[in-house]
Scaffold this active site. Structure first.
Site: not given
Length: 510
Positions: A306, A355, A396, A468
């Site tokens: 990620d 996520k 975003k 991530k």
């Protein structure tokens, strides 16, 4: 002062026509719990291990195949590289904009190399070791949508219109290969895009991907290939004994066309079987235990998971600062809304859960590092919310509230609003991941006492600054603090040219 390049002159470093050899003293500590005079004590023992590094300086012609090439990230990255290569500039409401690689660690950041006449000397990060020039990368890939890259760029609504117009002639002939589509692993709302898919059993799909990669390498005459997943977030795969828990079981499950083997895992299997590095840029558990075992058995680089681009990157900085300053984070609430296709796919509960997991674990190592603030097992309340709002498209919004305990029972609250141009942040990270993955395959090393040089562990922790949820080898500690991740990467590359770690002591001026 900023310098463009440098060469290390040291008895521990030797430059040959095709290699850089360095001898490096790795200074670390060993911690033991020993009985001393009738009571157990923690003893810290400094130790030095001598390493030999050799780096192949022959920079290959690199091909990069993106899974999800026609998505926002893939089209934006391809457009950005073309714009840089062609020296394109374009009109915006703020004036004329030149193409650049801002946001890329390898292309737009610097490292300190020393001081000169009392002034700090810095050089480009990419000057540490010979790296592929991104302008020379050959792009290709797969997508479940048949749009050419020019139309995909227009659909993404990321880049300025004047730039899109100039790029269209370069991109309209670029068409992704058909991709693997399994509606069980992504949101149902993605079905309308899936008009270019690879049919057949899972074994036939793996064979198809292998054929695609071989043909891409041959057609484009590339020396090396790296594959990266930047397609939709999938739901988590069930890890089941007998299904995907071992290398043998995973390969047998592909042969038996087992439904629980995800598309991303199929791409990864194809890459590992071909010895091609594979990087997962989404949060799902692509690397099931059987796949990790397969990669280790074939010494094939895998990395993930990620992209770390916006909210999580800020979190890995801020929580590290708070805990390091002796401040106790007690509540972290993170809210996001976005309107691109990623947000649309994440509106399904099963894909959102992937996520949520990758975003939620980012503070664990920082909390565990301070036993003064946190009791064993204690953890801040940590909530992550993601909502789909089509109007905001790729822009975003991330809003965070950090509540902490401070001196004498006081409370401190930090509130942050972060507007993240999602694909413009992710694209340079993709570039860094593939360039560093390729570079790491040219580095070999051995510790004192080892007979032969060997590569880094196939599970590429060297890439953790960019992800991530860093994938690490079994039994390896996970480090999420951003400053530690960058220091690790930089210091390993410094070791390859015989430079000491950057410790910021600057004793010569103390």
């Amino acid at each position: 002062m900023f310098i463009e390049s440098f060469k290390v002159e040291s008895p521990n470093v030797k430059y040959t026509e095709n290699e850089i050899h360095s001898v490096y003293d790795y200074e670390t500590t060993e911690v033991v719990h020993e009985n001393r005079n009738g009571s157990y004590q923690w003893i810290v023992k400094p130790k030095t291990v001598k390493y030999d590094f050799k780096t192949d300086t022959r920079v290959p012609k690199l091909g990069v195949m993106l899974v999800g090439w026609g998505g926002n990230n893939g089209s934006t990255l391809t457009a950005g590289v073309i714009a840089n290569k062609e020296g394109i500039s374009w009109a915006t409401k703020d004036g004329v904009q030149q193409a650049n690689y801002f946001g890329s660690l390898t292309q737009a950041s610097s490292i300190r190399v020393g001081s000169y006449n009392g002034e700090e000397i810095y050089a480009p990060f990419k000057s540490l070791l010979p790296m592929v020039n991104p302008d020379d990368v050959v792009f290709g890939g797969w997508d479940i949508s048949d749009l050419n890259l020019a139309d995909a760029m227009a659909r993404a609504r990321v880049l300025d219109i004047d730039l899109q117009k100039q790029l269209r002639p370069y991109m309209e002939h670029l068409v992704p290969l058909p991709g693997i589509y399994d509606p069980d692993f992504i949101a149902a709302n993605q079905g309308s895009r899936a008009n270019s898919v690879i049919k057949g059993t899972k074994k036939e799909q793996v064979d198809h991907i292998i054929k695609d990669m071989r043909e891409f390498k041959e057609k484009n005459k590339v020396d090396k290939l790296v594959v990266l997943w930047t397609a939709n977030t999938e739901r988590y795969s069930d890890v089941v004994v007998g299904l995907n828990d071992t290398m043998e079981n995973l390969l047998a499950s592909v042969e038996k066309n087992e439904s629980e083997i995800s598309p991303s895992t199929l791409y990864a299997i194809a890459c590992v079987l071909e010895g091609i590095p594979f990087i997962n840029g989404s949060p799902q558990n692509t690397f099931v235990p059987g796949l990790i075992e397969l990669a280790m058995s074939r010494n094939c680089l895998i990395g993930g998971d990620d992209f770390k681009s916006g909210q999580t990157k800020m979190k890995s900085v801020l929580v590290d600062f708070l805990v390091g300053a002796g401040i106790k984070p007690t509540s972290i609430v993170s809210y996001n809304h976005l309107g691109n296709n990623d947000g649309m796919n994440l509106s399904a509960p099963q894909t959102f859960r992937s996520k949520e997991i990758s975003k939620s674990n980012v503070v664990d190592d920082m909390v565990a590092s301070n036993g003064i603030l946190f009791e064993p097992g204690e953890h801040p309340d940590h909530v992550v919310v993601i909502k789909y709002v089509p109007y905001v498209a790729d822009s975003k919004r991330a809003m965070d509230e950090y509540t902490s305990e401070i001196f004498m029972g006081g409370k401190n609250t930090i509130v942050m609003h972060n507007t993240c141009e999602d694909s413009l942040l992710a694209a340079p990270i993709i570039l860094d991941l593939v360039l560093l993955a390729e570079l790491s395959t040219r580095i070999q090393f051995k510790a004192q006492g080892e007979g032969k040089f060997h590569s880094f562990h196939p599970v590429a922790t060297i890439l953790s600054f960019l992800t991530k949820a860093p994938l690490v080898p079994p039994g390896t500690p996970v480090v999420n603090a951003l400053s530690k991740q960058r220091a690790m990467l930089e210091n390993i590359l410094r070791a390859c040219v015989g430079l000491a770690p950057e410790n910021n002591m600057i004793l010569e001026y103390k």
